[in-house]
Design an enzyme around this catalytic site. Structure first.
Site, PDB file in Angstrom:
ATOM      1  N   GLU A  44       0.825  -1.209   0.000  1.00 47.38           N
ATOM      2  CA  GLU A  44       0.000   0.000   0.000  1.00 47.38           C
ATOM      3  C   GLU A  44       0.860   1.260   0.000  1.00 47.38           C
ATOM      4  O   GLU A  44       1.899   1.320   0.676  1.00 47.38           O
ATOM      5  CB  GLU A  44      -0.895  -0.007   1.247  1.00 47.38           C
ATOM      6  CG  GLU A  44      -1.827   1.185   1.367  1.00 47.38           C
ATOM      7  CD  GLU A  44      -2.610   1.187   2.671  1.00 47.38           C
ATOM      8  OE1 GLU A  44      -3.622   1.899   2.747  1.00 47.38           O
ATOM      9  OE2 GLU A  44      -2.219   0.458   3.616  1.00 47.38           O
ATOM     10  N   LYS A 128      -9.708   2.797  -2.687  1.00 45.38           N
ATOM     11  CA  LYS A 128     -10.089   2.214  -1.404  1.00 45.38           C
ATOM     12  C   LYS A 128     -11.456   2.732  -0.970  1.00 45.38           C
ATOM     13  O   LYS A 128     -11.696   3.941  -0.947  1.00 45.38           O
ATOM     14  CB  LYS A 128      -9.024   2.565  -0.365  1.00 45.38           C
ATOM     15  CG  LYS A 128      -9.162   1.884   0.987  1.00 45.38           C
ATOM     16  CD  LYS A 128      -7.934   2.216   1.832  1.00 45.38           C
ATOM     17  CE  LYS A 128      -7.931   1.509   3.172  1.00 45.38           C
ATOM     18  NZ  LYS A 128      -6.692   1.825   3.930  1.00 45.38           N
ATOM     19  N   CYS A 168      -5.613  -2.845   2.449  1.00 44.03           N
ATOM     20  CA  CYS A 168      -5.321  -2.794   3.886  1.00 44.03           C
ATOM     21  C   CYS A 168      -6.547  -3.083   4.757  1.00 44.03           C
ATOM     22  O   CYS A 168      -6.988  -4.221   4.854  1.00 44.03           O
ATOM     23  CB  CYS A 168      -4.687  -1.438   4.224  1.00 44.03           C
ATOM     24  SG  CYS A 168      -3.808  -1.442   5.807  1.00 44.03           S
TER      25      CYS A 168
END
Length: 300
Positions: A44, A128, A168
């Site tokens: 990430e 995300k 994540c």
């Protein structure tokens, strides 16, 4: 069909974005002298530090557009290797004031692959969707200060079938995994920058369970080592690759980086999973309506 994966467990990054890329690409080129990958995954925010935790406006200057220098360099890498590249980066959106925690999916010819959302819309990159803001340890993480939520859960078409990305924190949302598995995803790429003992303890089991329950490969790359921004974070590393049957195909070291991992994914196992584990046959979607109905859940 089999696919070879090269996973970069990024080490601590510095403040110079292009130097971070130089270091990452050097790792890839060294690793590919004797190994020809079909997919390359970085961690990430792979070309920057993980800067979330303090409201520091200067960090917005790290963001780059989709057609910026950092994406372009990874497009050149994909073309050079003849491999798909998943490049996580801090994206500056086209609309003023919109910034995203994103991952570009680049094909073997260096072209960006558009992602397909379940409702038929397309996205240029994966953004995300689940954005954390919590302070149970220090430094905490205030991603909502830096990132806007993405527009939805996307699959990306490749010659190996559909792939997907969860970034994540998103690994902890079983609903997201199931949506993408139902859309036909065969490989879930999970770029991560995570620290903290509780998350480290649950990390491997969480990924293995998701692989088994959803019948797909999981390729998860977490940063490793001590990274300094306004405060120190010791990223716990321990990157993992799991098969749909829950077999651990590769594991990275805990708490250190950079590190390079490789694995070969036998994609026939995705279909074999549907025979061994009949989870999708035995689903009862009519029982799950309260997941999306606040009235039924009694919270309105």
């Amino acid at each position: 069909m089999k696919a070879k994966v090269l996973l970069i467990q990024n080490g601590p990054a510095g403040t110079d974005t292009q130097k971070n890329i130089d270091d990452n690409l050097a790792l890839v080129r060294e690793a590919t002298k004797d190994f020809k990958p079909d997919f390359v995954l970085f961690s990430e925010l792979s070309n920057t530090q993980y800067f979330c935790g303090y409201n520091t406006p200067e960090h917005f200057n790290l963001a780059e557009p989709i057609d910026g220098e950092s994406v372009r360099r990874h497009q050149e890498l994909a073309k050079e290797l003849g491999a798909y590249v998943i490049f996580p980066f801090y994206e500056k959106g086209e609309v003023k004031g919109e910034f995203y925690n994103s991952a570009a999916v680049i094909d073997r010819e260096g072209n960006l692959i558009k992602g397909d959302l379940p409702d038929g819309r397309q996205v240029s990159v994966y953004r995300k969707n689940h954005i954390p803001d919590q302070w149970s340890y220090s430094p905490g993480l205030n991603e909502r200060y830096y990132f806007k939520e993405g527009p939805g859960l996307a699959t990306f078409k490749t010659e190996y079938g559909k792939i997907s990305i969860l970034i994540c924190y998103e690994r902890s949302f079983p609903e997201a995994w199931r949506v993408l598995a139902l859309q036909g995803s065969k490989i879930m790429f999970v770029p991560v920058a995570a620290w903290g003992p509780n998350r480290a303890d649950s990390w491997g089991g969480e990924l293995r369970t998701a692989a088994i329950q959803n019948g797909l490969f999981v390729v998860a790359s977490n940063k490793g080592g001590l990274e300094e921004t306004e405060g120190p974070r010791h990223m716990f590393g321990a990157s993992r690759i799991f098969s749909p049957m829950g077999e651990e195909l590769a594991a990275g070291p805990a708490g250190e980086g950079p590190f390079v991992m490789t694995a070969e994914l036998d994609l026939d196992q995705v279909d074999q999973h549907g025979v061994r584990y009949t989870f999708f046959r035995d689903r009862r979607p009519e029982l799950y309506g309260t997941l999306s109905d606040d009235v039924a859940r009694g919270v309105l």
